[in-house]
Design a protein around this motif. Structure first.
Motif, short mmCIF file in Angstrom:
data_model
loop_
_atom_site.label_atom_id
_atom_site.label_comp_id
_atom_site.label_asym_id
_atom_site.label_seq_id
_atom_site.Cartn_x
_atom_site.Cartn_y
_atom_site.Cartn_z
N LYS A 69 -9.20 -21.75 64.01
CA LYS A 69 -8.41 -22.77 63.36
C LYS A 69 -8.46 -24.32 63.45
CE LYS A 69 -6.29 -19.24 60.94
NZ LYS A 69 -5.95 -19.37 59.60
N CYS A 100 1.58 -13.62 62.18
CA CYS A 100 0.52 -14.77 61.98
C CYS A 100 0.79 -16.06 62.35
CB CYS A 100 -0.05 -14.88 60.56
SG CYS A 100 -1.20 -13.36 60.18
N VAL A 146 -1.79 -20.68 58.51
CA VAL A 146 -1.80 -19.41 58.08
C VAL A 146 -2.18 -19.43 56.70
CG1 VAL A 146 -0.45 -17.30 57.58
CG2 VAL A 146 -0.17 -18.74 59.90
N ASP A 153 -5.06 -14.33 55.88
CA ASP A 153 -4.51 -13.95 57.13
C ASP A 153 -3.60 -12.95 57.06
OD1 ASP A 153 -6.61 -15.54 58.28
OD2 ASP A 153 -5.04 -17.28 58.37
N GLU A 158 -3.71 -9.02 58.16
CA GLU A 158 -2.99 -8.36 59.37
C GLU A 158 -2.24 -7.38 58.67
OE1 GLU A 158 -2.77 -9.55 62.55
OE2 GLU A 158 -1.33 -8.32 63.02
#
Lengths: 196, 196
Positions: free
Chosen positions: A28, B20, B29, B33, B37
DNA sequence: GACACTAAGACGAAATCTGTCTCAGTGTCA
DNA sequence: TGACACTGAGACAGATTTCGTCTTAGTGTC
């Protein structure tokens, strides 16, 4: 090593990269994140690491490895007994690995497949560097080809027990590690030992 | 509350969002994501929270607040003494806040200016919800306007001491909290106490 | 079969990130 | 003073990612 009060720009950038990785995870992190964390412009960063993130993270890995072994060597100073030397080596290395999740990733390579890298691509490099740093310490006790073999063996064992802890041996525990080394390692090299 | 064996999809999504956030930090995030997840498609997520991340995080904040007070109430069951009730309230709330860095962010609002939100925008909401949950427990001991005032005062104090810990009072410590409450809080409301 | 729900993914628009570049400011050295 | 090395700021286009909407097809229920 040398006392650089203002800390080199390159070091600042790499430290910033590490901070960013720990905060957000390597996948990230952007170049901008690192630049602003380091208080440096993006241009400087590209000048310093032409190639961008790949080159930068390569440099970071290199620094991490060097730091790792520098800290390790600090724990081995003044030891003049082979068993003690090897014990401290595996104990310190194991502690470092366990305490710094991030370090394990860095010693290896890309994220996501950390383990894959640590066991496939990363291993040879780690062994190579470990040999470079540790072999000189073992030289007083063993002739060269043997000391290199010993260090490689230990490096493999440390990583293996780190990745897959055992119920029988705990390299983070000095007594357990010492017993292991006394039982399995020293005897195997006893014939070559240099009696000083 | 109710025993939902398969766990509702919405709950799964919100939990995934929390995971997350803890892993990457709220600003990194993405919807993707969270969706992956949660093991849910992006379409489902948008159907569930039309408006995207904003709405989703609003819902998450709501859930966090409810969970927070649900856990809090669990620690207050069966207490029939005002001093003990208030002590447990501040101690539990303080522990929760300290243990869950993420919670503090959620109770407030956007990241980055966590503290700003916690003290400016977030405070009124927290006080409002705290009143909703805690006042009923205090009602047996105080007439309504007083109980509301008491709860609001406590909420402000808990947050204040959480944000800026004091050398003299530690709300995380039961004895310290009890002494504080006995000394400063109970007397102020003694006149209104309902002697049962 | 009607219905409600979902996963998968295509799609264009928007936002972000990347890598290169220019320009101006700073400090050093001769 | 001027050459030099280094830096920050930011413009720029192109690549990539993310967003939000949409369609399609699959599933289970009534």
């Amino acid at each position: 090593m040398s006392p650089q009060p203002p800390l080199s720009t390159e070091r600042r950038v790499l430290d910033a990269a590490k901070v960013c990785c720990e905060r957000w995870g390597i996948e990230k992190v952007t170049i901008d994140d690192i630049a602003s964390e380091a208080g440096v412009s993006r241009a400087t960063l590209y000048r310093m690491f032409p190639g961008g993130k790949d080159v930068l993270f390569d440099a970071l890995r290199l620094q991490e490895i060097e730091d790792f072994f520098t800290r390790l060597l600090a724990h081995l100073e003044g030891v003049d007994d082979l068993e003690e030397l090897l014990t401290r080596t595996v104990v310190s290395a194991t502690h470092e690995l366990r305490n710094d999740q991030h370090l394990a990733v860095m010693l290896a390579s890309e994220p996501g497949d950390t383990l894959g890298q640590l066991t496939v691509d990363g291993l040879p490099r780690i062994i190579r560097v470990a040999t470079l740093f540790i072999v000189p310490l073992v030289d007083p006790f063993l002739p060269r080809p043997e000391s290199a073999r010993l260090v490689e063996l230990l490096a493999r064992l440390v990583i293996s027990y780190f990745l897959a802890p055992s119920d029988h041996v705990d390299f983070a525990d000095a007594d357990s590690a010492r017993l292991f080394i006394r039982t399995f390692i020293i005897p195997a090299f006893a014939a070559s030992l240099i009696r000083s």
